[in-house]
Motif scaffolding. Structure first.
Motif, PDB file in Angstrom:
ATOM      1  N   GLU A  48       0.840  -1.201   0.000  1.00 29.10           N
ATOM      2  CA  GLU A  48       0.000   0.000   0.000  1.00 29.10           C
ATOM      3  C   GLU A  48       0.877   1.254   0.000  1.00 29.10           C
ATOM      4  O   GLU A  48       0.602   2.211  -0.733  1.00 29.10           O
ATOM      5  CB  GLU A  48      -0.908  -0.028   1.232  1.00 29.10           C
ATOM      6  CG  GLU A  48      -2.015   0.995   1.200  1.00 29.10           C
ATOM      7  CD  GLU A  48      -1.754   2.130   2.165  1.00 29.10           C
ATOM      8  OE1 GLU A  48      -2.121   3.260   1.822  1.00 29.10           O
ATOM      9  OE2 GLU A  48      -1.199   1.889   3.229  1.00 29.10           O
ATOM     10  N   GLN A  49       1.970   1.245   0.757  1.00 26.72           N
ATOM     11  CA  GLN A  49       2.891   2.384   0.764  1.00 26.72           C
ATOM     12  C   GLN A  49       3.540   2.574  -0.603  1.00 26.72           C
ATOM     13  O   GLN A  49       3.684   3.697  -1.081  1.00 26.72           O
ATOM     14  CB  GLN A  49       3.978   2.194   1.826  1.00 26.72           C
ATOM     15  CG  GLN A  49       3.492   2.366   3.244  1.00 26.72           C
ATOM     16  CD  GLN A  49       4.604   2.111   4.253  1.00 26.72           C
ATOM     17  OE1 GLN A  49       5.661   1.579   3.919  1.00 26.72           O
ATOM     18  NE2 GLN A  49       4.352   2.483   5.496  1.00 26.72           N
ATOM     19  N   ARG A  50       3.946   1.462  -1.224  1.00 32.08           N
ATOM     20  CA  ARG A  50       4.588   1.540  -2.540  1.00 32.08           C
ATOM     21  C   ARG A  50       3.626   2.091  -3.577  1.00 32.08           C
ATOM     22  O   ARG A  50       3.986   2.964  -4.375  1.00 32.08           O
ATOM     23  CB  ARG A  50       5.088   0.153  -2.974  1.00 32.08           C
ATOM     24  CG  ARG A  50       5.715   0.143  -4.366  1.00 32.08           C
ATOM     25  CD  ARG A  50       6.196  -1.245  -4.755  1.00 32.08           C
ATOM     26  NE  ARG A  50       5.216  -2.290  -4.594  1.00 32.08           N
ATOM     27  CZ  ARG A  50       4.255  -2.575  -5.485  1.00 32.08           C
ATOM     28  NH1 ARG A  50       4.149  -1.880  -6.593  1.00 32.08           N
ATOM     29  NH2 ARG A  50       3.422  -3.564  -5.269  1.00 32.08           N
ATOM     30  N   LEU A  51       2.389   1.605  -3.562  1.00 33.34           N
ATOM     31  CA  LEU A  51       1.402   2.088  -4.530  1.00 33.34           C
ATOM     32  C   LEU A  51       1.101   3.567  -4.320  1.00 33.34           C
ATOM     33  O   LEU A  51       0.941   4.321  -5.292  1.00 33.34           O
ATOM     34  CB  LEU A  51       0.122   1.256  -4.440  1.00 33.34           C
ATOM     35  CG  LEU A  51       0.253  -0.203  -4.885  1.00 33.34           C
ATOM     36  CD1 LEU A  51      -1.042  -0.959  -4.619  1.00 33.34           C
ATOM     37  CD2 LEU A  51       0.663  -0.291  -6.342  1.00 33.34           C
ATOM     38  N   ARG A  52       1.029   3.991  -3.062  1.00 28.86           N
ATOM     39  CA  ARG A  52       0.780   5.408  -2.772  1.00 28.86           C
ATOM     40  C   ARG A  52       1.938   6.253  -3.293  1.00 28.86           C
ATOM     41  O   ARG A  52       1.737   7.297  -3.915  1.00 28.86           O
ATOM     42  CB  ARG A  52       0.608   5.622  -1.270  1.00 28.86           C
ATOM     43  CG  ARG A  52       0.202   7.048  -0.938  1.00 28.86           C
ATOM     44  CD  ARG A  52       0.040   7.313   0.553  1.00 28.86           C
ATOM     45  NE  ARG A  52      -0.698   6.280   1.250  1.00 28.86           N
ATOM     46  CZ  ARG A  52      -0.268   5.660   2.348  1.00 28.86           C
ATOM     47  NH1 ARG A  52       0.892   5.975   2.878  1.00 28.86           N
ATOM     48  NH2 ARG A  52      -0.992   4.736   2.925  1.00 28.86           N
ATOM     49  N   LYS A  53       3.175   5.797  -3.077  1.00 30.60           N
ATOM     50  CA  LYS A  53       4.359   6.527  -3.543  1.00 30.60           C
ATOM     51  C   LYS A  53       4.363   6.612  -5.065  1.00 30.60           C
ATOM     52  O   LYS A  53       4.634   7.678  -5.637  1.00 30.60           O
ATOM     53  CB  LYS A  53       5.628   5.829  -3.055  1.00 30.60           C
ATOM     54  CG  LYS A  53       6.904   6.464  -3.539  1.00 30.60           C
ATOM     55  CD  LYS A  53       8.117   5.651  -3.123  1.00 30.60           C
ATOM     56  CE  LYS A  53       9.350   6.207  -3.800  1.00 30.60           C
ATOM     57  NZ  LYS A  53      10.476   5.296  -3.718  1.00 30.60           N
ATOM     58  N   GLU A  54       4.068   5.503  -5.736  1.00 28.63           N
ATOM     59  CA  GLU A  54       4.042   5.505  -7.196  1.00 28.63           C
ATOM     60  C   GLU A  54       2.965   6.436  -7.736  1.00 28.63           C
ATOM     61  O   GLU A  54       3.182   7.123  -8.728  1.00 28.63           O
ATOM     62  CB  GLU A  54       3.843   4.083  -7.718  1.00 28.63           C
ATOM     63  CG  GLU A  54       5.049   3.188  -7.492  1.00 28.63           C
ATOM     64  CD  GLU A  54       4.785   1.741  -7.860  1.00 28.63           C
ATOM     65  OE1 GLU A  54       3.627   1.387  -8.193  1.00 28.63           O
ATOM     66  OE2 GLU A  54       5.745   0.948  -7.808  1.00 28.63           O
ATOM     67  N   ALA A  55       1.814   6.477  -7.077  1.00 29.43           N
ATOM     68  CA  ALA A  55       0.739   7.364  -7.516  1.00 29.43           C
ATOM     69  C   ALA A  55       1.164   8.819  -7.353  1.00 29.43           C
ATOM     70  O   ALA A  55       0.891   9.650  -8.242  1.00 29.43           O
ATOM     71  CB  ALA A  55      -0.535   7.088  -6.711  1.00 29.43           C
ATOM     72  N   LEU A  56       1.831   9.147  -6.254  1.00 29.85           N
ATOM     73  CA  LEU A  56       2.319  10.515  -6.059  1.00 29.85           C
ATOM     74  C   LEU A  56       3.368  10.875  -7.103  1.00 29.85           C
ATOM     75  O   LEU A  56       3.364  11.992  -7.636  1.00 29.85           O
ATOM     76  CB  LEU A  56       2.901  10.677  -4.654  1.00 29.85           C
ATOM     77  CG  LEU A  56       1.898  10.712  -3.510  1.00 29.85           C
ATOM     78  CD1 LEU A  56       2.621  10.703  -2.167  1.00 29.85           C
ATOM     79  CD2 LEU A  56       1.008  11.938  -3.625  1.00 29.85           C
ATOM     80  N   ALA A  59       1.599  11.567 -10.339  1.00 24.53           N
ATOM     81  CA  ALA A  59       0.907  12.854 -10.286  1.00 24.53           C
ATOM     82  C   ALA A  59       1.906  13.995 -10.409  1.00 24.53           C
ATOM     83  O   ALA A  59       1.640  14.981 -11.113  1.00 24.53           O
ATOM     84  CB  ALA A  59       0.126  12.972  -8.976  1.00 24.53           C
ATOM     85  N   ASP A  60       3.045  13.885  -9.760  1.00 27.62           N
ATOM     86  CA  ASP A  60       4.075  14.918  -9.863  1.00 27.62           C
ATOM     87  C   ASP A  60       4.619  15.007 -11.287  1.00 27.62           C
ATOM     88  O   ASP A  60       4.853  16.095 -11.805  1.00 27.62           O
ATOM     89  CB  ASP A  60       5.221  14.644  -8.891  1.00 27.62           C
ATOM     90  CG  ASP A  60       4.836  14.904  -7.438  1.00 27.62           C
ATOM     91  OD1 ASP A  60       3.789  15.549  -7.207  1.00 27.62           O
ATOM     92  OD2 ASP A  60       5.575  14.447  -6.544  1.00 27.62           O
ATOM     93  N   ALA A  61       4.824  13.856 -11.920  1.00 30.38           N
ATOM     94  CA  ALA A  61       5.345  13.847 -13.286  1.00 30.38           C
ATOM     95  C   ALA A  61       4.330  14.444 -14.259  1.00 30.38           C
ATOM     96  O   ALA A  61       4.696  15.149 -15.199  1.00 30.38           O
ATOM     97  CB  ALA A  61       5.694  12.421 -13.697  1.00 30.38           C
ATOM     98  N   ALA A  62       3.057  14.206 -14.030  1.00 33.14           N
ATOM     99  CA  ALA A  62       2.028  14.750 -14.916  1.00 33.14           C
ATOM    100  C   ALA A  62       1.872  16.250 -14.711  1.00 33.14           C
ATOM    101  O   ALA A  62       1.578  16.987 -15.654  1.00 33.14           O
ATOM    102  CB  ALA A  62       0.696  14.053 -14.660  1.00 33.14           C
ATOM    103  N   ALA A  63       2.076  16.736 -13.496  1.00 30.55           N
ATOM    104  CA  ALA A  63       1.902  18.153 -13.192  1.00 30.55           C
ATOM    105  C   ALA A  63       3.128  18.970 -13.584  1.00 30.55           C
ATOM    106  O   ALA A  63       3.012  20.162 -13.866  1.00 30.55           O
ATOM    107  CB  ALA A  63       1.619  18.338 -11.701  1.00 30.55           C
TER     108      ALA A  63
END
Length: 75
Positions: A48-56, A59-63
């Motif tokens: 769950e921590q890894r998935l949260r980190k990857e999602a962040l 999101a940072d790469a898209a922004a």
């Protein structure tokens, strides 16, 4: 105290041995199950921590604006 026959004494000893082995096996299996549950809980937490980190990171790469792609000037 009544005396038991030799065969009955042997049967009781064999039963006690079997019962002790069964209780020991059950205790070991319980400990193994407990360890498995702890490992599974830790694995789920880390996933769950890894998935949260990857999602962040996504999101940072898209922004973030795309980097400038200028070529170096060969001199």
């Amino acid at each position: 105290m009544t005396e038991h026959s030799k065969s009955r004494t042997q049967a009781e000893a064999a039963f006690l041995k079997t019962q002790t082995q069964s209780l020991s096996r059950n205790r070991v299996l319980s400990e193994v199950e407990s360890l498995n549950q702890a490992r599974d809980a830790n694995t789920a937490r880390l996933k769950e921590q890894r998935l949260r980190k990857e999602a962040l990171e996504r999101a940072d790469a898209a922004a973030a604006p795309p980097g400038s792609k200028t070529r170096k000037n060969p001199e």
